[in-house]
Design a protein around this motif. Sequence first.
Motif, PDB file in Angstrom:
ATOM      1  N   ALA A 169      57.956  -4.789  23.146  1.00  0.00           N
ATOM      2  CA  ALA A 169      59.788  -4.091  23.283  1.00  0.00           C
ATOM      3  C   ALA A 169      60.189  -4.579  24.423  1.00  0.00           C
ATOM      4  N   ALA A 170      59.416  -5.089  26.144  1.00  0.00           N
ATOM      5  CA  ALA A 170      59.549  -5.351  27.154  1.00  0.00           C
ATOM      6  C   ALA A 170      60.448  -6.832  27.110  1.00  0.00           C
ATOM      7  N   ARG A 171      59.380  -7.282  25.937  1.00  0.00           N
ATOM      8  CA  ARG A 171      59.644  -9.189  26.291  1.00  0.00           C
ATOM      9  C   ARG A 171      60.519  -9.141  25.537  1.00  0.00           C
ATOM     10  N   ALA A 172      60.582  -8.291  24.181  1.00  0.00           N
ATOM     11  CA  ALA A 172      62.011  -8.503  22.734  1.00  0.00           C
ATOM     12  C   ALA A 172      63.126  -7.966  23.828  1.00  0.00           C
ATOM     13  N   ALA A 173      63.204  -6.783  25.226  1.00  0.00           N
ATOM     14  CA  ALA A 173      64.363  -6.554  25.432  1.00  0.00           C
ATOM     15  C   ALA A 173      65.039  -7.436  26.338  1.00  0.00           C
ATOM     16  N   PHE A 174      63.712  -8.355  27.030  1.00  0.00           N
ATOM     17  CA  PHE A 174      64.904  -9.548  27.856  1.00  0.00           C
ATOM     18  C   PHE A 174      64.712 -10.190  27.277  1.00  0.00           C
ATOM     19  N   GLU A 175      64.557 -10.976  25.848  1.00  0.00           N
ATOM     20  CA  GLU A 175      65.435 -11.648  25.230  1.00  0.00           C
ATOM     21  C   GLU A 175      66.386 -11.961  24.742  1.00  0.00           C
ATOM     22  N   VAL A 230      54.281  -8.210  31.164  1.00  0.00           N
ATOM     23  CA  VAL A 230      55.136  -8.559  31.350  1.00  0.00           C
ATOM     24  C   VAL A 230      54.710 -10.493  31.270  1.00  0.00           C
ATOM     25  N   TYR A 231      55.556 -10.601  32.726  1.00  0.00           N
ATOM     26  CA  TYR A 231      55.171 -11.801  32.971  1.00  0.00           C
ATOM     27  C   TYR A 231      54.203 -12.287  33.064  1.00  0.00           C
ATOM     28  N   ARG A 232      52.337 -11.146  33.548  1.00  0.00           N
ATOM     29  CA  ARG A 232      51.095 -11.471  33.685  1.00  0.00           C
ATOM     30  C   ARG A 232      50.819 -12.001  31.905  1.00  0.00           C
ATOM     31  N   ARG A 233      50.924 -10.862  30.919  1.00  0.00           N
ATOM     32  CA  ARG A 233      50.942 -10.971  30.131  1.00  0.00           C
ATOM     33  C   ARG A 233      51.551 -12.076  29.451  1.00  0.00           C
ATOM     34  N   GLU A 234      52.570 -12.993  29.469  1.00  0.00           N
ATOM     35  CA  GLU A 234      52.952 -13.980  28.984  1.00  0.00           C
ATOM     36  C   GLU A 234      52.063 -15.199  29.481  1.00  0.00           C
ATOM     37  N   VAL A 235      51.762 -15.514  30.799  1.00  0.00           N
ATOM     38  CA  VAL A 235      50.840 -16.904  31.417  1.00  0.00           C
ATOM     39  C   VAL A 235      49.544 -16.425  30.366  1.00  0.00           C
ATOM     40  N   GLU A 236      49.150 -15.224  30.540  1.00  0.00           N
ATOM     41  CA  GLU A 236      47.411 -15.093  30.067  1.00  0.00           C
ATOM     42  C   GLU A 236      47.770 -15.370  28.602  1.00  0.00           C
ATOM     43  N   ALA A 285      61.077 -17.712  28.810  1.00  0.00           N
ATOM     44  CA  ALA A 285      60.487 -16.799  28.977  1.00  0.00           C
ATOM     45  C   ALA A 285      61.461 -15.915  30.542  1.00  0.00           C
ATOM     46  N   LYS A 286      59.849 -16.947  31.013  1.00  0.00           N
ATOM     47  CA  LYS A 286      59.577 -16.766  32.506  1.00  0.00           C
ATOM     48  C   LYS A 286      60.712 -16.688  32.811  1.00  0.00           C
ATOM     49  N   LYS A 287      61.915 -17.042  32.861  1.00  0.00           N
ATOM     50  CA  LYS A 287      63.294 -17.561  33.738  1.00  0.00           C
ATOM     51  C   LYS A 287      64.073 -15.961  33.606  1.00  0.00           C
ATOM     52  N   LEU A 288      63.866 -15.619  32.372  1.00  0.00           N
ATOM     53  CA  LEU A 288      64.406 -14.026  32.041  1.00  0.00           C
ATOM     54  C   LEU A 288      63.423 -13.260  32.589  1.00  0.00           C
ATOM     55  N   ILE A 289      62.413 -12.983  32.516  1.00  0.00           N
ATOM     56  CA  ILE A 289      61.675 -11.827  32.987  1.00  0.00           C
ATOM     57  C   ILE A 289      61.827 -11.827  34.507  1.00  0.00           C
ATOM     58  N   VAL A 290      61.130 -12.916  35.476  1.00  0.00           N
ATOM     59  CA  VAL A 290      61.241 -13.371  36.598  1.00  0.00           C
ATOM     60  C   VAL A 290      62.661 -12.517  36.709  1.00  0.00           C
ATOM     61  N   ALA A 291      63.899 -12.980  36.428  1.00  0.00           N
ATOM     62  CA  ALA A 291      65.208 -12.637  36.927  1.00  0.00           C
ATOM     63  C   ALA A 291      65.199 -10.981  36.891  1.00  0.00           C
ATOM     64  N   ALA A 292      64.457  -9.793  36.771  1.00  0.00           N
ATOM     65  CA  ALA A 292      64.120  -9.017  36.539  1.00  0.00           C
ATOM     66  C   ALA A 292      63.361  -8.109  37.257  1.00  0.00           C
ATOM     67  N   ALA A 336      48.789 -16.288  40.666  1.00  0.00           N
ATOM     68  CA  ALA A 336      48.083 -16.063  39.666  1.00  0.00           C
ATOM     69  C   ALA A 336      48.576 -17.137  38.783  1.00  0.00           C
ATOM     70  N   SER A 337      49.994 -16.960  38.213  1.00  0.00           N
ATOM     71  CA  SER A 337      49.820 -17.428  37.285  1.00  0.00           C
ATOM     72  C   SER A 337      50.116 -18.921  36.845  1.00  0.00           C
ATOM     73  N   GLY A 338      50.290 -19.649  38.482  1.00  0.00           N
ATOM     74  CA  GLY A 338      50.127 -20.937  38.665  1.00  0.00           C
ATOM     75  C   GLY A 338      48.495 -21.549  38.618  1.00  0.00           C
ATOM     76  N   GLN A 339      47.788 -20.669  39.019  1.00  0.00           N
ATOM     77  CA  GLN A 339      46.463 -21.296  39.083  1.00  0.00           C
ATOM     78  C   GLN A 339      45.953 -21.083  37.122  1.00  0.00           C
ATOM     79  N   LEU A 340      46.728 -20.140  36.483  1.00  0.00           N
ATOM     80  CA  LEU A 340      45.946 -20.341  35.115  1.00  0.00           C
ATOM     81  C   LEU A 340      46.440 -21.477  34.574  1.00  0.00           C
ATOM     82  N   ILE A 341      47.702 -21.660  34.669  1.00  0.00           N
ATOM     83  CA  ILE A 341      48.589 -22.748  33.869  1.00  0.00           C
ATOM     84  C   ILE A 341      47.959 -23.795  34.731  1.00  0.00           C
ATOM     85  N   THR A 342      47.187 -23.755  35.896  1.00  0.00           N
ATOM     86  CA  THR A 342      46.424 -25.568  36.404  1.00  0.00           C
ATOM     87  C   THR A 342      45.535 -25.769  35.863  1.00  0.00           C
TER      88      THR A 342
END
Length: 188
Positions: free
Chosen positions: A22-28, A64-70, A102-109, A120-126
């Motif tokens: 719900a939070a992700r959908a609400a941010f969008e 929400v942010y961690r879930r997205e990157v995971e 999605a990150k742009k919307l989430i991080v702004a909050a 942590a997210s940068g390491q997962l992406i790398t």
Amino acid sequence: MSVPARKPRADSQRNRERLLDAARAAFEATGPEVTLDEVARRAEVGIGTLYRHFPTRDALVEAVYRREVEALAATVEPLLSQHRPADALRRWMHLLVDYVAAKKLIVAALSGPTDDLYAASGQLITTSLDALVEAARAAGDIRPDVDAADLKRLMSGFFAGAGEPGWADSARRLVDILMDGLKVPVGV
């Protein structure tokens, strides 16, 4: 003597997942200014349930942010098992575009510090990008002199206009152009 942590109840875990969805959908839909009451309403739970899982707004936003990157990192193995490595890499980079949007919307909050969250997210992406590039190189799908760091540098330019109208479509086109340029030249 410590008592082992017990697993969350199934209904509690379902509520947590509903809140994150719900939070992700609400941010969008609404943007970073969405209220926690709105998130709870969308998840069809009471505000007390939201606060039991996420005691602060930042705790919810970070989850929400961690879930997205995971979720993005979890796509690597399925993509590699279902597609040639270069196609898996291209598909993953398209997913990365969605993640950045999605990150742009989430991080702004977020209102608190983000260094640990970004690290942590940068390491997962790398790690994900390293695995995909290595698989594509090993399969001979991309040039042998390309490494993940090269792609990270290129992709950072793709994300410069994130959030602007038409940005995501443009970034996906640039990914496709990049993948064409990564192909092993004929006769090599």
